[in-house]
Write a protein that holds these residues in place. Structure first.
Motif, PDB file in Angstrom:
ATOM      1  N   GLY A   1       0.835  -1.157  -0.276  1.00  0.00           N
ATOM      2  CA  GLY A   1      -0.108  -0.044  -0.041  1.00  0.00           C
ATOM      3  C   GLY A   1       0.854   1.436   0.056  1.00  0.00           C
ATOM      4  N   LEU A   2       2.135   1.334   0.697  1.00  0.00           N
ATOM      5  CA  LEU A   2       2.880   2.380   0.779  1.00  0.00           C
ATOM      6  C   LEU A   2       3.621   2.539  -0.543  1.00  0.00           C
ATOM      7  CD1 LEU A   2       4.934   2.158   4.110  1.00  0.00           C
ATOM      8  CD2 LEU A   2       3.452   4.125   3.440  1.00  0.00           C
ATOM      9  N   ALA A   3       3.890   1.480  -1.083  1.00  0.00           N
ATOM     10  CA  ALA A   3       4.725   1.434  -2.540  1.00  0.00           C
ATOM     11  C   ALA A   3       3.688   1.995  -3.523  1.00  0.00           C
ATOM     12  CB  ALA A   3       4.894   0.021  -3.026  1.00  0.00           C
ATOM     13  N   ARG A   4       2.461   1.355  -3.271  1.00  0.00           N
ATOM     14  CA  ARG A   4       1.588   2.104  -4.384  1.00  0.00           C
ATOM     15  C   ARG A   4       1.105   3.535  -4.455  1.00  0.00           C
ATOM     16  NH1 ARG A   4      -4.501  -0.293  -4.315  1.00  0.00           N
ATOM     17  NH2 ARG A   4      -4.813   0.759  -2.457  1.00  0.00           N
ATOM     18  N   ALA A   5       1.131   4.071  -3.187  1.00  0.00           N
ATOM     19  CA  ALA A   5       0.815   5.669  -2.771  1.00  0.00           C
ATOM     20  C   ALA A   5       2.258   6.421  -3.479  1.00  0.00           C
ATOM     21  CB  ALA A   5       0.792   5.916  -1.374  1.00  0.00           C
ATOM     22  N   LEU A   6       3.278   5.709  -3.478  1.00  0.00           N
ATOM     23  CA  LEU A   6       4.574   6.558  -3.809  1.00  0.00           C
ATOM     24  C   LEU A   6       4.836   6.402  -5.353  1.00  0.00           C
ATOM     25  CD1 LEU A   6       6.954   5.147  -0.968  1.00  0.00           C
ATOM     26  CD2 LEU A   6       6.396   7.524  -1.319  1.00  0.00           C
ATOM     27  N   ALA A   7       4.168   5.387  -5.996  1.00  0.00           N
ATOM     28  CA  ALA A   7       4.309   5.084  -7.338  1.00  0.00           C
ATOM     29  C   ALA A   7       4.358   6.306  -8.358  1.00  0.00           C
ATOM     30  CB  ALA A   7       3.200   4.168  -7.942  1.00  0.00           C
ATOM     31  N   ALA A   8       3.623   7.211  -8.264  1.00  0.00           N
ATOM     32  CA  ALA A   8       3.835   8.263  -9.142  1.00  0.00           C
ATOM     33  C   ALA A   8       4.647   9.335  -8.691  1.00  0.00           C
ATOM     34  CB  ALA A   8       2.422   8.852  -9.782  1.00  0.00           C
ATOM     35  N   GLY A   9       5.339   9.227  -7.608  1.00  0.00           N
ATOM     36  CA  GLY A   9       6.225  10.260  -7.182  1.00  0.00           C
ATOM     37  C   GLY A   9       5.623  11.356  -6.717  1.00  0.00           C
ATOM     38  N   PRO A  10       4.632  11.333  -5.630  1.00  0.00           N
ATOM     39  CA  PRO A  10       4.142  12.301  -5.171  1.00  0.00           C
ATOM     40  C   PRO A  10       4.831  13.334  -4.292  1.00  0.00           C
ATOM     41  CG  PRO A  10       3.403  10.567  -3.819  1.00  0.00           C
ATOM     42  CD  PRO A  10       4.161   9.849  -4.993  1.00  0.00           C
ATOM     43  N   SER A  11       4.699  14.335  -3.926  1.00  0.00           N
ATOM     44  CA  SER A  11       5.422  15.199  -3.027  1.00  0.00           C
ATOM     45  C   SER A  11       4.675  15.351  -1.684  1.00  0.00           C
ATOM     46  CB  SER A  11       5.639  16.903  -3.473  1.00  0.00           C
ATOM     47  OG  SER A  11       6.056  16.864  -4.736  1.00  0.00           O
ATOM     48  N   LEU A  12       3.569  14.928  -1.732  1.00  0.00           N
ATOM     49  CA  LEU A  12       2.751  14.986  -0.423  1.00  0.00           C
ATOM     50  C   LEU A  12       1.966  13.561  -0.006  1.00  0.00           C
ATOM     51  CD1 LEU A  12       1.370  16.696   1.968  1.00  0.00           C
ATOM     52  CD2 LEU A  12      -0.535  17.208   0.374  1.00  0.00           C
ATOM     53  N   MET A  13       2.197  13.059   1.040  1.00  0.00           N
ATOM     54  CA  MET A  13       1.690  11.757   1.489  1.00  0.00           C
ATOM     55  C   MET A  13       0.752  11.944   2.641  1.00  0.00           C
ATOM     56  SD  MET A  13       2.547   8.760  -0.053  1.00  0.00           S
ATOM     57  CE  MET A  13       3.077   7.476   1.196  1.00  0.00           C
ATOM     58  N   LEU A  14      -0.530  11.427   2.284  1.00  0.00           N
ATOM     59  CA  LEU A  14      -1.538  11.384   3.719  1.00  0.00           C
ATOM     60  C   LEU A  14      -1.615   9.964   4.004  1.00  0.00           C
ATOM     61  CD1 LEU A  14      -4.346  13.644   1.927  1.00  0.00           C
ATOM     62  CD2 LEU A  14      -2.240  14.366   3.369  1.00  0.00           C
ATOM     63  N   LEU A  15      -1.513   9.719   4.970  1.00  0.00           N
ATOM     64  CA  LEU A  15      -1.605   8.470   5.732  1.00  0.00           C
ATOM     65  C   LEU A  15      -2.505   8.601   7.127  1.00  0.00           C
ATOM     66  CD1 LEU A  15       1.963   9.341   5.427  1.00  0.00           C
ATOM     67  CD2 LEU A  15       1.819   6.845   5.396  1.00  0.00           C
ATOM     68  N   ASP A  16      -3.556   7.643   7.015  1.00  0.00           N
ATOM     69  CA  ASP A  16      -4.730   7.754   7.921  1.00  0.00           C
ATOM     70  C   ASP A  16      -4.523   6.262   8.708  1.00  0.00           C
ATOM     71  OD1 ASP A  16      -6.732   8.221   9.384  1.00  0.00           O
ATOM     72  OD2 ASP A  16      -8.258   8.325   7.741  1.00  0.00           O
ATOM     73  N   GLU A  17      -4.087   6.379   9.761  1.00  0.00           N
ATOM     74  CA  GLU A  17      -3.757   5.166  10.800  1.00  0.00           C
ATOM     75  C   GLU A  17      -3.400   4.052  10.123  1.00  0.00           C
ATOM     76  OE1 GLU A  17      -6.099   5.039  14.625  1.00  0.00           O
ATOM     77  OE2 GLU A  17      -7.265   6.552  13.690  1.00  0.00           O
ATOM     78  N   PRO A  18      -2.420   4.256   8.992  1.00  0.00           N
ATOM     79  CA  PRO A  18      -1.972   2.997   8.332  1.00  0.00           C
ATOM     80  C   PRO A  18      -1.529   1.729   8.990  1.00  0.00           C
ATOM     81  CG  PRO A  18      -0.298   4.717   8.268  1.00  0.00           C
ATOM     82  CD  PRO A  18      -1.522   5.380   9.189  1.00  0.00           C
ATOM     83  N   PHE A  19      -1.108   1.925  10.423  1.00  0.00           N
ATOM     84  CA  PHE A  19      -0.595   0.759  10.876  1.00  0.00           C
ATOM     85  C   PHE A  19      -1.392   0.337  12.247  1.00  0.00           C
ATOM     86  CE2 PHE A  19       3.995   3.252   9.811  1.00  0.00           C
ATOM     87  CZ  PHE A  19       3.590   2.631   8.394  1.00  0.00           C
ATOM     88  N   GLY A  20      -2.612   0.827  12.190  1.00  0.00           N
ATOM     89  CA  GLY A  20      -3.470   0.529  13.343  1.00  0.00           C
ATOM     90  C   GLY A  20      -3.970  -0.695  13.430  1.00  0.00           C
ATOM     91  N   ALA A  21      -3.807  -1.704  12.311  1.00  0.00           N
ATOM     92  CA  ALA A  21      -4.433  -3.017  12.385  1.00  0.00           C
ATOM     93  C   ALA A  21      -3.200  -4.035  12.432  1.00  0.00           C
ATOM     94  CB  ALA A  21      -5.257  -3.398  11.213  1.00  0.00           C
ATOM     95  N   ILE A  22      -1.988  -3.447  12.713  1.00  0.00           N
ATOM     96  CA  ILE A  22      -0.762  -4.344  12.535  1.00  0.00           C
ATOM     97  C   ILE A  22      -0.397  -4.602  13.844  1.00  0.00           C
ATOM     98  CG2 ILE A  22       1.579  -4.531  11.628  1.00  0.00           C
ATOM     99  CD1 ILE A  22      -0.702  -4.320   9.340  1.00  0.00           C
TER     100      ILE A  22
END
Length: 252
Positions: free
Chosen positions: A150-171
């Motif tokens: 999921g992190l890799a997909r969010a980074l795929a197009a080279g964004p300058s801004l990342m929004l992460l909404d409790e991404p590790f809450g279920a880990i």
């Protein structure tokens, strides 16, 4: 350093609500900062972040991303420039890891060779062996591995801004720590600006170059971990910190 995100007296009130979900909030985030947004459920932190990529529009006020008023921007075009990671990951179950990561680059019209190279780079970046994982399906991955994809997909197009909404809450705790460490490395290497929502005080203090503490739609304190720990702005902030200290004391 330029301003990446700016809120100017932003209010969000949902239909039929008696109170504002986000209540006259103003702040600036500098480029390449990792901002953690901390608070209990219902405090407005996720609503605030979802306004950045126009999943919600503000009731009043203005939001600027890299100097541009996003209300004057096509929301689809805006979202293609912003990485977005959520707790549920949201991988497409019928697509391989490679296809999942390639979704946005394909929409943008990248050629196959460029996409293949980018997928390889990103799997290496999130510590998944490309040859071992690119052809797997989400059901064949652990929760931690899915979140890495999921992190890799969010980074795929080279964004300058990342929004992460409790991404590790279920880990689980061990993998959560590993993913936090990976995110810090990725943030530093890629020079990203990140907004990271969490209800975990320890996670917020560990990851944030600054921490935004919210309650009842308002910012209670927005400062470095050192300043917040040494000089809590009010009783609410102090009580959040106290809850962590009490947890540590339990095991002593």
């Amino acid at each position: 350093m330029s301003i990446a995100v700016e809120f100017q007296d932003v209010v969000k009130r949902f239909p039929n609500a008696t109170e504002n979900a986000v209540d006259h909030v103003s702040f600036q985030i500098q480029e390449k900062e990792m901002i953690t947004i901390l608070g209990t459920s219902g405090c407005g932190k996720t609503t605030l972040m979802k306004m950045v990529n126009r999943l919600y529009d503000p009731t009043s006020g203005e939001i600027h991303v890299f100097g541009e008023n996003i209300q004057k921007t096509d929301p689809v075009q805006l979202r293609r420039k912003i990485g977005y990671v959520i707790q549920q990951v949201g991988l497409f179950p019928h697509m391989t890891v490679e296809k999942n990561i390639a979704v946005v680059p394909e929409i943008l019209g990248w050629d196959a060779e460029r996409i293949h190279t980018r997928v390889t780079e990103l799997l290496e970046l999130v510590n998944l062996n490309p040859e071992q994982y690119r052809n797997r399906y989400p059901a064949q991955l652990s929760g931690g591995q899915q979140q890495r994809v999921g992190l890799a997909r969010a980074l795929a197009a080279g964004p300058s801004l990342m929004l992460l909404d409790e991404p590790f809450g279920a880990i689980d705790a061990i993998n959560r720590t590993k993913l936090q460490d990976e995110l810090l490395k990725i943030h530093e290497r890629a020079g990203l600006t990140c907004m990271f929502v969490t209800h975990d005080v320890t996670e917020a203090l560990k990851l944030g170059t600054r921490i935004m503490i919210m309650n009842q739609g308002k910012i209670q304190q927005f400062d470095t971990a050192k300043q917040i720990l040494e000089y809590p702005a009010n009783e609410y902030v102090a009580s959040l910190l106290q809850s962590v200290q009490e947890g540590l004391n339990f095991f002593r």
